[in-house]
Design a protein around this motif. Sequence first.
Motif, PDB file in Angstrom:
ATOM      1  N   MET A   1       0.847  -1.287  -0.001  1.00  0.00           N
ATOM      2  CA  MET A   1      -0.087   0.128  -0.022  1.00  0.00           C
ATOM      3  C   MET A   1       1.019   1.235  -0.083  1.00  0.00           C
ATOM      4  N   GLY A   2       0.763   2.115  -0.811  1.00  0.00           N
ATOM      5  CA  GLY A   2       1.385   3.561  -1.000  1.00  0.00           C
ATOM      6  C   GLY A   2       1.215   4.428   0.196  1.00  0.00           C
ATOM      7  N   PHE A   3       2.116   5.397   0.292  1.00  0.00           N
ATOM      8  CA  PHE A   3       1.957   6.353   1.291  1.00  0.00           C
ATOM      9  C   PHE A   3       0.463   6.977   1.342  1.00  0.00           C
ATOM     10  N   ALA A   4       0.108   7.357   0.170  1.00  0.00           N
ATOM     11  CA  ALA A   4      -1.401   8.131   0.309  1.00  0.00           C
ATOM     12  C   ALA A   4      -2.184   7.213   0.767  1.00  0.00           C
ATOM     13  N   TRP A   5      -2.265   6.201   0.221  1.00  0.00           N
ATOM     14  CA  TRP A   5      -3.533   5.219   1.012  1.00  0.00           C
ATOM     15  C   TRP A   5      -3.116   4.734   2.404  1.00  0.00           C
ATOM     16  N   PHE A   6      -2.201   4.660   2.839  1.00  0.00           N
ATOM     17  CA  PHE A   6      -1.795   4.702   4.187  1.00  0.00           C
ATOM     18  C   PHE A   6      -2.354   5.663   4.896  1.00  0.00           C
ATOM     19  N   SER A   7      -1.745   6.819   4.311  1.00  0.00           N
ATOM     20  CA  SER A   7      -2.410   8.218   5.042  1.00  0.00           C
ATOM     21  C   SER A   7      -3.769   8.195   5.090  1.00  0.00           C
ATOM     22  N   LEU A   8      -4.655   7.725   3.984  1.00  0.00           N
ATOM     23  CA  LEU A   8      -6.006   7.870   3.895  1.00  0.00           C
ATOM     24  C   LEU A   8      -6.630   7.006   4.825  1.00  0.00           C
ATOM     25  N   GLY A  46      -7.779  15.443   9.615  1.00  0.00           N
ATOM     26  CA  GLY A  46      -7.645  16.317   8.559  1.00  0.00           C
ATOM     27  C   GLY A  46      -6.318  16.158   7.782  1.00  0.00           C
ATOM     28  N   LEU A  47      -5.219  16.077   8.784  1.00  0.00           N
ATOM     29  CA  LEU A  47      -3.965  16.333   8.352  1.00  0.00           C
ATOM     30  C   LEU A  47      -3.735  15.024   7.199  1.00  0.00           C
ATOM     31  N   PHE A  48      -4.108  13.713   7.903  1.00  0.00           N
ATOM     32  CA  PHE A  48      -3.979  12.695   7.089  1.00  0.00           C
ATOM     33  C   PHE A  48      -4.758  12.853   5.718  1.00  0.00           C
ATOM     34  N   LEU A  49      -5.838  13.022   5.679  1.00  0.00           N
ATOM     35  CA  LEU A  49      -6.614  13.406   4.508  1.00  0.00           C
ATOM     36  C   LEU A  49      -5.881  14.423   3.801  1.00  0.00           C
ATOM     37  N   TYR A  50      -5.529  15.540   4.153  1.00  0.00           N
ATOM     38  CA  TYR A  50      -4.583  16.303   3.302  1.00  0.00           C
ATOM     39  C   TYR A  50      -3.397  15.683   2.478  1.00  0.00           C
ATOM     40  N   LEU A  51      -2.784  14.925   3.433  1.00  0.00           N
ATOM     41  CA  LEU A  51      -1.504  14.151   2.759  1.00  0.00           C
ATOM     42  C   LEU A  51      -1.974  13.077   1.706  1.00  0.00           C
ATOM     43  N   ALA A  52      -3.176  12.365   1.868  1.00  0.00           N
ATOM     44  CA  ALA A  52      -3.484  11.553   0.942  1.00  0.00           C
ATOM     45  C   ALA A  52      -4.083  12.157  -0.375  1.00  0.00           C
ATOM     46  N   ARG A  54      -2.768  14.658  -1.794  1.00  0.00           N
ATOM     47  CA  ARG A  54      -1.828  14.868  -2.730  1.00  0.00           C
ATOM     48  C   ARG A  54      -1.557  14.099  -3.911  1.00  0.00           C
ATOM     49  N   THR A  55      -2.069  12.687  -3.634  1.00  0.00           N
ATOM     50  CA  THR A  55      -1.904  11.962  -4.753  1.00  0.00           C
ATOM     51  C   THR A  55      -3.297  11.145  -5.178  1.00  0.00           C
ATOM     52  N   ILE A  56      -4.283  10.953  -4.172  1.00  0.00           N
ATOM     53  CA  ILE A  56      -5.623  10.292  -4.507  1.00  0.00           C
ATOM     54  C   ILE A  56      -6.578  11.364  -4.876  1.00  0.00           C
ATOM     55  N   PRO A  57      -7.474  11.115  -5.917  1.00  0.00           N
ATOM     56  CA  PRO A  57      -8.323  12.193  -6.642  1.00  0.00           C
ATOM     57  C   PRO A  57      -9.192  12.560  -5.067  1.00  0.00           C
ATOM     58  N   MET A  58      -9.407  13.627  -5.032  1.00  0.00           N
ATOM     59  CA  MET A  58     -10.308  14.545  -4.073  1.00  0.00           C
ATOM     60  C   MET A  58     -11.533  13.626  -3.715  1.00  0.00           C
ATOM     61  N   GLY A  59     -12.416  13.300  -4.813  1.00  0.00           N
ATOM     62  CA  GLY A  59     -13.678  12.831  -4.634  1.00  0.00           C
ATOM     63  C   GLY A  59     -13.292  11.280  -3.977  1.00  0.00           C
ATOM     64  N   THR A  60     -12.421  10.560  -4.488  1.00  0.00           N
ATOM     65  CA  THR A  60     -12.094   9.249  -3.956  1.00  0.00           C
ATOM     66  C   THR A  60     -11.771   9.292  -2.383  1.00  0.00           C
ATOM     67  N   ALA A  61     -10.799  10.140  -2.357  1.00  0.00           N
ATOM     68  CA  ALA A  61     -10.333  10.181  -0.891  1.00  0.00           C
ATOM     69  C   ALA A  61     -11.346  10.618   0.059  1.00  0.00           C
ATOM     70  N   TYR A  62     -12.155  11.730  -0.485  1.00  0.00           N
ATOM     71  CA  TYR A  62     -13.247  11.845   0.494  1.00  0.00           C
ATOM     72  C   TYR A  62     -14.247  10.810   0.857  1.00  0.00           C
TER      73      TYR A  62
END
Length: 107
Positions: A1-8, A46-52, A54-62
């Motif tokens: 799992m990449g950093f963005a998905w781990f952050s998410l 909020g911090l980890f969502l912000y980090l995620a 940066r790579t994952i599209p906003m709609g998917t991340a949210y």
Amino acid sequence: MGFAWFSLLLAGLFEIGWPIGLKLAQTPGRLILGVSLAVFCMAASGLFLYLAQRTIPMGTAYAVWTGIGAAGAFAVGILAYGDATSLPRLAGVGLIVAGVATLKLAS
């Protein structure tokens, strides 16, 4: 799992923490502890969502973030606070989990 998905994932887990803090704040003598936990979890989420994002599209991340939070809070409510269970409620949360899994697999 990449950093963005781990952050998410971390963002979603902290998203579960703030409703727990608000529930704890309703316990006599636990107002400060509960509100402090809620505020900390909100900020960390909020911090980890912000980090995620940066790579994952906003709609998917949210959608994934809120899905983890909703399903997790639902489970904690049942396990720790005696919230009601029924087949329709379980099916509803199952659909949320299925949607989150679909978004992860589609990205």
